[in-house]
Design an enzyme around this catalytic site. Structure first.
Site, PDB file in Angstrom:
ATOM      1  N   CYS A  41       0.834  -1.200   0.000  1.00  0.00           N
ATOM      2  CA  CYS A  41       0.000   0.000   0.000  1.00  0.00           C
ATOM      3  C   CYS A  41       0.873   1.256   0.000  1.00  0.00           C
ATOM      4  O   CYS A  41       1.993   1.252   0.493  1.00  0.00           O
ATOM      5  CB  CYS A  41      -0.911  -0.001   1.229  1.00  0.00           C
ATOM      6  SG  CYS A  41      -2.109   1.362   1.242  1.00  0.00           S
ATOM      7  N   ASP A  43       0.351   3.725   1.763  1.00  0.00           N
ATOM      8  CA  ASP A  43       0.273   4.314   3.104  1.00  0.00           C
ATOM      9  C   ASP A  43       1.669   4.656   3.638  1.00  0.00           C
ATOM     10  O   ASP A  43       2.581   3.822   3.603  1.00  0.00           O
ATOM     11  CB  ASP A  43      -0.417   3.304   4.043  1.00  0.00           C
ATOM     12  CG  ASP A  43      -0.817   3.923   5.366  1.00  0.00           C
ATOM     13  OD1 ASP A  43       0.084   4.399   6.096  1.00  0.00           O
ATOM     14  OD2 ASP A  43      -2.013   3.931   5.685  1.00  0.00           O
ATOM     15  N   ARG A  45       2.802   4.868   6.468  1.00  0.00           N
ATOM     16  CA  ARG A  45       3.229   4.154   7.671  1.00  0.00           C
ATOM     17  C   ARG A  45       3.734   2.745   7.382  1.00  0.00           C
ATOM     18  O   ARG A  45       4.218   2.066   8.281  1.00  0.00           O
ATOM     19  CB  ARG A  45       2.057   4.070   8.658  1.00  0.00           C
ATOM     20  CG  ARG A  45       1.500   5.437   9.042  1.00  0.00           C
ATOM     21  CD  ARG A  45       0.145   5.307   9.713  1.00  0.00           C
ATOM     22  NE  ARG A  45      -0.852   4.769   8.776  1.00  0.00           N
ATOM     23  CZ  ARG A  45      -2.122   4.541   9.101  1.00  0.00           C
ATOM     24  NH1 ARG A  45      -2.543   4.770  10.324  1.00  0.00           N
ATOM     25  NH2 ARG A  45      -2.960   4.064   8.197  1.00  0.00           N
ATOM     26  N   HIS A 100      -2.382  -4.130   5.094  1.00  0.00           N
ATOM     27  CA  HIS A 100      -2.120  -3.688   6.464  1.00  0.00           C
ATOM     28  C   HIS A 100      -3.412  -3.325   7.152  1.00  0.00           C
ATOM     29  O   HIS A 100      -4.426  -3.053   6.505  1.00  0.00           O
ATOM     30  CB  HIS A 100      -1.148  -2.507   6.483  1.00  0.00           C
ATOM     31  CG  HIS A 100      -1.716  -1.255   5.889  1.00  0.00           C
ATOM     32  ND1 HIS A 100      -2.239  -0.236   6.644  1.00  0.00           N
ATOM     33  CD2 HIS A 100      -1.862  -0.875   4.602  1.00  0.00           C
ATOM     34  CE1 HIS A 100      -2.666   0.724   5.853  1.00  0.00           C
ATOM     35  NE2 HIS A 100      -2.449   0.370   4.607  1.00  0.00           N
ATOM     36  N   CYS A 103      -6.246   0.255   6.834  1.00  0.00           N
ATOM     37  CA  CYS A 103      -6.007   0.736   5.470  1.00  0.00           C
ATOM     38  C   CYS A 103      -7.126   1.691   5.046  1.00  0.00           C
ATOM     39  O   CYS A 103      -8.293   1.307   4.964  1.00  0.00           O
ATOM     40  CB  CYS A 103      -5.906  -0.435   4.493  1.00  0.00           C
ATOM     41  SG  CYS A 103      -5.545   0.096   2.797  1.00  0.00           S
TER      42      CYS A 103
HETATM   43 ZN   LIG Z   1      -3.477   1.011   2.941  1.00  0.00          ZN
END
Ligand SMILES: [Zn+2]
Length: 172
Positions: A41, A43, A45, A100, A103
């Site tokens: 992803c 993302d 993090r 994750h 999400c």
């Molecule tokens: Zn995600």
């Protein structure tokens, strides 16, 4: 200023580069030979090299919202191009698709996206709906479905038999 942080980080990286110059020079001279394609992803993090403790040259990666792999034949399918490149040109033997917890992309898919306001996000996330369809592996590529937990930092894999996510055993 966020870009100051990037430049400070780059300064730290340059120190590492100089300390490990031979590794980087070898990668530049001999080319890459990654053993894993990581589909993750976008993302901020969830950083593959940080989670997996990998070094330059270890992972061939692509990241997008909700780590979606669109169906084959979709025009402009960057993920498909990356998979072809990894498997056919780099001969990568393992593919990890790592989702994750928490999400935002998956949450948006479930709650719905206003396509008139966010047309690209809506179209992208709709690609995940057919994810229930089975994907057949070619036999020479192992597909690993992993999940990164933002709360614990643990990696889990999906056990098809038990139907649950089991924390991956980490070698000592
Ligand atoms: Zn995600």
């Amino acid at each position: 200023m966020p870009t100051d942080k990037l430049l400070f980080g780059h300064r730290q990286f340059k120190k590492k580069f100089e300390a490990e110059r031979e590794v980087f020079v070898q990668l530049a001279r001999e080319g890459q030979d990654p053993k894993v394609l990581w589909i993750g992803c976008s993302d901020s993090r969830v950083i593959p090299d940080q989670i997996a403790g990998t070094d330059p040259g270890d992972l061939f990666t692509i990241r997008n919202i909700a780590n979606i792999v669109p169906f084959s034949g979709m025009p402009g399918n960057a993920v498909g191009a990356v998979i072809e490149f990894a498997v056919l040109r780099l001969k990568v033997p393992h593919i990890v698709v790592c989702g994750h917890t928490e999400c935002g992309g998956i949450k948006a898919l479930r709650s719905g996206v206003d396509a008139s306001r966010e047309p690209h996000i809506a179209a992208w996330l709709e690609l995940a709906r057919p994810a229930l369809e089975r994907v057949e592996a070619a036999g020479r590529v192992a597909l690993h479905g992993w999940l990164y937990d933002l709360h614990t930092g643990a990696l889990s894999s999906f056990d098809r038999i038990s139907g649950r996510w089991d924390t991956l055993a980490v070698p000592e």
